[in-house]
Design a protein around this motif. Structure first.
Motif, PDB file in Angstrom:
ATOM      1  N   LEU A   1       0.793  -1.225   0.000  1.00  0.00           N
ATOM      2  CA  LEU A   1       0.000   0.000   0.000  1.00  0.00           C
ATOM      3  C   LEU A   1       0.823   1.271   0.000  1.00  0.00           C
ATOM      4  O   LEU A   1       0.279   2.362  -0.194  1.00  0.00           O
ATOM      5  N   SER A   2       2.117   1.174   0.237  1.00  0.00           N
ATOM      6  CA  SER A   2       2.936   2.373   0.304  1.00  0.00           C
ATOM      7  C   SER A   2       4.340   2.081  -0.187  1.00  0.00           C
ATOM      8  O   SER A   2       4.771   0.934  -0.244  1.00  0.00           O
ATOM      9  N   SER A   3       5.035   3.141  -0.553  1.00  0.00           N
ATOM     10  CA  SER A   3       6.426   3.028  -0.989  1.00  0.00           C
ATOM     11  C   SER A   3       7.306   3.467   0.166  1.00  0.00           C
ATOM     12  O   SER A   3       7.297   4.647   0.553  1.00  0.00           O
ATOM     13  N   ASN A   4       8.051   2.540   0.730  1.00  0.00           N
ATOM     14  CA  ASN A   4       8.783   2.816   1.965  1.00  0.00           C
ATOM     15  C   ASN A   4      10.284   2.760   1.754  1.00  0.00           C
ATOM     16  O   ASN A   4      10.802   1.966   0.967  1.00  0.00           O
ATOM     17  N   PHE A   5      10.986   3.594   2.515  1.00  0.00           N
ATOM     18  CA  PHE A   5      12.434   3.631   2.540  1.00  0.00           C
ATOM     19  C   PHE A   5      12.936   2.314   3.132  1.00  0.00           C
ATOM     20  O   PHE A   5      12.398   1.816   4.120  1.00  0.00           O
ATOM     21  N   ALA A   6      13.986   1.734   2.522  1.00  0.00           N
ATOM     22  CA  ALA A   6      14.452   0.398   2.914  1.00  0.00           C
ATOM     23  C   ALA A   6      14.708   0.242   4.410  1.00  0.00           C
ATOM     24  O   ALA A   6      14.296  -0.766   5.000  1.00  0.00           O
TER      25      ALA A   6
ATOM     26  N   PRO B   1       3.834   0.670  11.647  1.00  0.00           N
ATOM     27  CA  PRO B   1       3.774   1.070  10.229  1.00  0.00           C
ATOM     28  C   PRO B   1       3.162   2.450  10.038  1.00  0.00           C
ATOM     29  O   PRO B   1       3.627   3.232   9.201  1.00  0.00           O
ATOM     30  N   LEU B   2       2.124   2.780  10.815  1.00  0.00           N
ATOM     31  CA  LEU B   2       1.522   4.102  10.726  1.00  0.00           C
ATOM     32  C   LEU B   2       2.505   5.173  11.193  1.00  0.00           C
ATOM     33  O   LEU B   2       2.697   6.198  10.528  1.00  0.00           O
ATOM     34  N   GLY B   3       3.132   4.927  12.348  1.00  0.00           N
ATOM     35  CA  GLY B   3       4.061   5.904  12.893  1.00  0.00           C
ATOM     36  C   GLY B   3       5.231   6.189  11.981  1.00  0.00           C
ATOM     37  O   GLY B   3       5.734   7.316  11.930  1.00  0.00           O
ATOM     38  N   LEU B   4       5.662   5.184  11.223  1.00  0.00           N
ATOM     39  CA  LEU B   4       6.793   5.365  10.325  1.00  0.00           C
ATOM     40  C   LEU B   4       6.360   5.863   8.953  1.00  0.00           C
ATOM     41  O   LEU B   4       7.203   6.219   8.135  1.00  0.00           O
ATOM     42  N   SER B   5       5.070   5.890   8.689  1.00  0.00           N
ATOM     43  CA  SER B   5       4.566   6.434   7.427  1.00  0.00           C
ATOM     44  C   SER B   5       4.264   7.927   7.530  1.00  0.00           C
ATOM     45  O   SER B   5       4.152   8.614   6.515  1.00  0.00           O
TER      46      SER B   5
END
Length: 321
Positions: free
Chosen positions: A24-29, A74-78
């Motif tokens: 659902l999202s593009s996240n930093f490695a 996941p929310l906190g890091l998004s």
């Protein structure tokens, strides 16, 4: 419900959440690698650590609270750094604080079992690595909270702040706990006990070296690579002594050991190259190569290997304190 079953259900749920988050999202490695630990690796390895002799109130609380406390990561890091991002990460910080309490309780019990020759002797045991593995993530959580507030302690860049949080959840949790479980599983005490204690010393020493001295950093990195390589060899060797049926834990253990050895080649090369001024691979490649091989190869495969075939814990660690 017994803690092992709780942890298994939590690991399955955490894996689903982790995969959906990626889709659902593009996240930093580094963020991807960080969240893998609380959602997936922690419950799998907790299940391997806990048995009927260690089903004390703190370990039971850790098992029940792990998934609820990790759910919002996941929310906190998004989110962008700020108050809401911080609040989403606070439950996990609280969980790591309780885990650190349990780790220190275990260290104190080991110290008391040192006998008349001194408490330090009691700490020279592979079980020290399990206790330290429970304790180190609280340091990573502190750095995570700094990252979520865009604080740069000691002038470190935002990337280093985040990577420090990752370090204390993988090198600081997965590696020590695996080293401790290897000490339980193998019939000989050495060199697995020495490797486990070496990991415990090396993990914080790397962070100290980054802060204080490049020479300490490279020495600590090489100590980590040496101790971790022994753990990797041990996991390869354990694959040959596990019962033939089922074969899956043995295969996973062998693959995890091979991945750990490969990851340590990258780590050693980077540490020596950074000290001499010609780091290879560069920091971006280290995240992609060392980080992915270490977290997904050694961490994930190894955690499942230990979960499917956990060794029995020593009787002296019965949680009666």
């Amino acid at each position: 419900m017994e803690p092992r079953r709780i942890n298994r259900h939590s690991a399955v749920a955490g894996t689903i959440i982790w995969i959906v988050w990626q889709l659902l999202s593009s996240n930093f490695a580094p963020l991807v690698l960080f969240v893998l630990s609380p959602l997936v690796l922690v419950p799998l390895l907790l299940a391997a650590v806990v048995d009927a002799h260690e089903d004390g109130p703190v370990m039971r609380a850790l098992s029940w609270a792990q998934l609820p406390c990790a759910l919002l990561l996941p929310l906190g890091l998004s989110l962008e750094p700020g108050a809401f991002a911080l609040l989403a990460c606070l439950p996990w910080a609280g969980w790591t604080a309780l885990a650190a309490f349990e780790g220190l309780r275990r260290m104190w019990a080991m110290w008391r079992h040192g006998g008349r020759h001194g408490g330090v002797r009691g700490l020279y045991d592979a079980e020290l690595a399990i206790a330290a593995g429970l304790s180190f993530p609280v340091i990573g959580s502190g750095w995570l909270l700094c990252d979520r507030l865009a604080i740069e302690p000691l002038g470190f860049s935002p990337l280093i702040v985040l990577l420090t949080a990752v370090h204390f959840h993988h090198a600081g949790f997965t590696l020590p706990v695996s080293a401790g479980l290897l000490g339980r599983a193998m019939p000989q005490r050495e060199p697995w006990r020495a490797a486990a204690v070496g990991v415990v010393v090396a993990v914080p020493l790397v962070a100290i070296g980054i802060t204080v001295s490049p020479l300490i950093e490279v020495g600590a990195s090489l100590l980590t690579a040496t101790a971790a390589s022994i753990v990797g060899i041990g996991m390869l060797r354990r694959a040959t002594i596990l019962p033939r049926a089922p074969i899956l834990p043995a295969v996973l253990s062998a693959l995890a050991g091979a991945c750990l050895l490969a990851a340590m080649v990258f780590a050693s090369s980077y540490a020596i190259g950074e000290y001499t001024g010609t780091p290879w691979p560069d920091i971006g490649s280290m995240i992609q190569l060392h980080g992915a091989v270490n977290a997904l190869g050694f961490g994930l495969l190894g955690a499942w290997a230990w979960h499917l075939s956990p060794p029995a814990s020593p009787a002296k660690l019965v949680a009666t304190d």
